[in-house]
Write an enzyme that holds these catalytic residues in place. Structure first.
Site, PDB file in Angstrom:
ATOM      1  N   GLU A 184       7.445   1.195   5.249  1.00 47.27           N
ATOM      2  CA  GLU A 184       6.890   0.145   6.075  1.00 47.27           C
ATOM      3  C   GLU A 184       7.124  -1.043   5.463  1.00 47.27           C
ATOM      4  OE1 GLU A 184       2.773   0.720   6.516  1.00 47.27           O
ATOM      5  OE2 GLU A 184       2.395  -1.179   7.569  1.00 47.27           O
ATOM      6  N   HIS A 222       0.688  -1.183  -0.086  1.00 47.86           N
ATOM      7  CA  HIS A 222       0.130  -0.085   0.047  1.00 47.86           C
ATOM      8  C   HIS A 222       0.818   1.279  -0.038  1.00 47.86           C
ATOM      9  CE1 HIS A 222       0.494  -0.664   4.399  1.00 47.86           C
ATOM     10  NE2 HIS A 222       0.488   0.436   4.435  1.00 47.86           N
ATOM     11  N   HIS A 249       3.936   7.183   3.395  1.00 48.61           N
ATOM     12  CA  HIS A 249       4.817   6.074   3.344  1.00 48.61           C
ATOM     13  C   HIS A 249       4.460   5.068   2.323  1.00 48.61           C
ATOM     14  CE1 HIS A 249       1.451   4.662   6.221  1.00 48.61           C
ATOM     15  NE2 HIS A 249       1.845   3.551   5.473  1.00 48.61           N
TER      16      HIS A 249
END
Ligand SMILES: CC[C@@H](C(=O)O)C(=O)SCCNC(=O)CCNC(=O)[C@H](O)C(C)(C)COP(=O)(O)OP(=O)(O)OC[C@H]1O[C@@H](n2cnc3c(N)ncnc32)[C@H](O)[C@@H]1OP(=O)(O)O
Ligand code: CO
Length: 141
Positions: free
Chosen positions: A130, A8, A81
């Site tokens: 991440e 994502h 992110h």
């Protein structure tokens, strides 16, 4: 370590409700999942599905939210992110540490129910990154 699937893109927003309207009315998103609170991560979360990935809308939850500073600097929100999957979160943590990158805290359960950690943007070409363990069908975390 082998770079895994893009899971994502995290987008910080001061208002998930307003962002949902934007992704529905301007971006033509058809699948927008119900927002939910993730107090352990200090954010309210909502997933917008795209054909090959997801946009993760995050709104600060509480005064100590890790995205409070980002929203203070970017009051309209913005891209926050990028999240990549890996098969083994602990091996990935050792890999980044071995490269001298600052891993921010210990692996913890993220919004998809598997272990995640963050790597400091200053060690990742300016991108807050991440790392997330790939969800395994049938395994609950
Ligand atoms: C929904 C749950 C979960 C999931 O399962 O997907 C999530 O995604 S939760 C998302 C929110 N959580 C986090 O972001 C946790 C990790 N983040 C942090 O620990 C901090 O946000 C941070 C990265 C250490 C930044 O801390 P902060 O106090 O806000 O900022 P500083 O001013 O100290 O910044 C230092 C340095 O880094 C630059 N910066 C900050 N944020 C970003 C960003 N999002 N992208 C790129 N660069 C960023 C900032 O500009 C500073 O740069 P320099 O001044 O050049 O040092
Ligand atoms: Co995320």
């Amino acid at each position: 370590m082998k770079l895994g699937r893009l899971n994502h893109v995290g987008v910080a927003t001061p208002s998930i409700e307003k962002s949902i309207a934007f992704y529905r009315d301007v971006m033509g998103a058809e699948v927008i999942r119900e927002p939910f609170d993730l107090p352990a991560q200090g954010v309210k979360v909502c997933f917008v599905d795209t054909p090959n990935s997801q946009i993760e809308l995050i709104e600060p939850l509480g005064e100590s939210s890790p995205i409070a500073g980002f929203i203070a600097k970017n009051p309209e929100g913005g891209q926050h992110h990028i999240c990549y999957e890996v098969p083994d979160i602990h091996a990935a943590k050792s890999w980044f540490e071995g490269k001298g990158a600052r891993v921010l805290g210990e692996p913890r359960i993220g919004a998809h129910g598997t272990l995640i950690f963050f790597v400091h943007p200053r060690d990742m070409g300016g991108v807050l990154t991440e790392i997330m363990e790939t969800p395994r069908p049938g395994v609950s975390h």
